[in-house]
Write an enzyme that holds these catalytic residues in place. Sequence first.
Site, PDB file in Angstrom:
ATOM      1  N   ASP A   1     -16.210  79.890  33.476  1.00  0.00           N
ATOM      2  CA  ASP A   1     -14.764  79.755  33.270  1.00  0.00           C
ATOM      3  C   ASP A   1     -14.425  79.923  31.784  1.00  0.00           C
ATOM      4  O   ASP A   1     -15.292  79.792  30.933  1.00  0.00           O
ATOM      5  CB  ASP A   1     -14.270  78.382  33.793  1.00  0.00           C
ATOM      6  CG  ASP A   1     -14.872  77.207  33.014  1.00  0.00           C
ATOM      7  OD1 ASP A   1     -15.463  76.319  33.625  1.00  0.00           O
ATOM      8  OD2 ASP A   1     -14.746  77.207  31.761  1.00  0.00           O
TER       9      ASP A   1
ATOM     10  N   HIS B   1     -24.412  82.559  31.296  1.00  0.00           N
ATOM     11  CA  HIS B   1     -24.399  83.000  32.690  1.00  0.00           C
ATOM     12  C   HIS B   1     -23.221  83.924  32.976  1.00  0.00           C
ATOM     13  O   HIS B   1     -22.869  84.138  34.133  1.00  0.00           O
ATOM     14  CB  HIS B   1     -24.348  81.787  33.632  1.00  0.00           C
ATOM     15  CG  HIS B   1     -25.615  81.000  33.625  1.00  0.00           C
ATOM     16  ND1 HIS B   1     -25.681  79.700  34.092  1.00  0.00           N
ATOM     17  CD2 HIS B   1     -26.867  81.310  33.202  1.00  0.00           C
ATOM     18  CE1 HIS B   1     -26.932  79.255  33.957  1.00  0.00           C
ATOM     19  NE2 HIS B   1     -27.662  80.212  33.417  1.00  0.00           N
TER      20      HIS B   1
END
Length: 236
Positions: A95, A110
Amino acid sequence: MAHSFERIVILTGAGLSAESGLSTFRDKDGIWSKVRIEDVATPEAFMRDPQGVLDFYNGRRNNSGGVEPNAAHAALARLEAGHPGEVLTVTQNIDPLHERAGTTNLIHMHGEIVKALCNHCGGREPYDRDLSADDVCRQCGNRGGLRPDVVWFGEMPYQMERIYAALSRCDLFISIGTSGNVYPAAGFVAEARGAGARTVELNLEPSEGISHFDEAIHGKATEIVPVYVEKLLNGG
Ligand code: BV8
């Protein structure tokens, strides 16, 4: 004012974004209790069922669009801005909440839900609408290769050299909101400890790696992270 630490590395996980309203992975009714890793978060899953994988990430992208950074993200941005030494934030989260809170020295190891990656040309573009399996890449014009720019299981996380270099020279390693289940991120605390850093865990509950930490403070991130950051900024 003397500060005890020169170079700080912070590792964050899904627990940091939990109070912003984003699900974690392994908590009760977390993401992995609803879908299986093998079905949505591996390259094999994408080959087998590209639209199914894209639907999963389309949903996660839509969720992350409607949430705000929380007090813990804000405290970490204050630490980076106010600490006289270096502060590097390495997040496992896809996010955009760290950057929206003001953190700039940031690695998304990631990947990021706000970017799409083309399997054909390796080009990236904003992931700014729902992706479908037959979408055309805006860079190479090929069809059917667009995937979310996230690191799946079995894939190499991003900027690992830069992360290991920072771990080898840090004198404080803080792990926040991660269960310590996923490697190589879960191995970072041992790397930092091996380099002589002080290691601190700020998490709702003890993580898998708890035995590697010199200090652990358990509680909600929006409560314990601002307090810990104020202590560091006041030379603690
Ligand atoms: C690699 C992106 C090798 C996508 C993610 C067998 C086959 C293949 C690989 C493996 C295998 N066995 C082991 C592996 C390695 C594997 C792995 O570690 N598997 C685990 C499951 C055993 N790792 C990999 O595959 C990695 N790559 O090894 O490559 C290689 C080598 C050479 C060349 C090429 C390749 C890649 C791993 C990355 C996978 N992608 N995410 C997406 O997001 O969909 S992982 C995913 O898990 C997220 O990134 C997430 O961040 C990460 C870790 O989870 P956490 O963040 O810790 O979240 P979790 O829910 O687990 O915990 C939340 C914590 O917060 C809890 O402790 C909770 O108490 C706390 N909390 C909750 N609320 C709060 C809170 N704390 C504070 N306040 C609160 N309010």
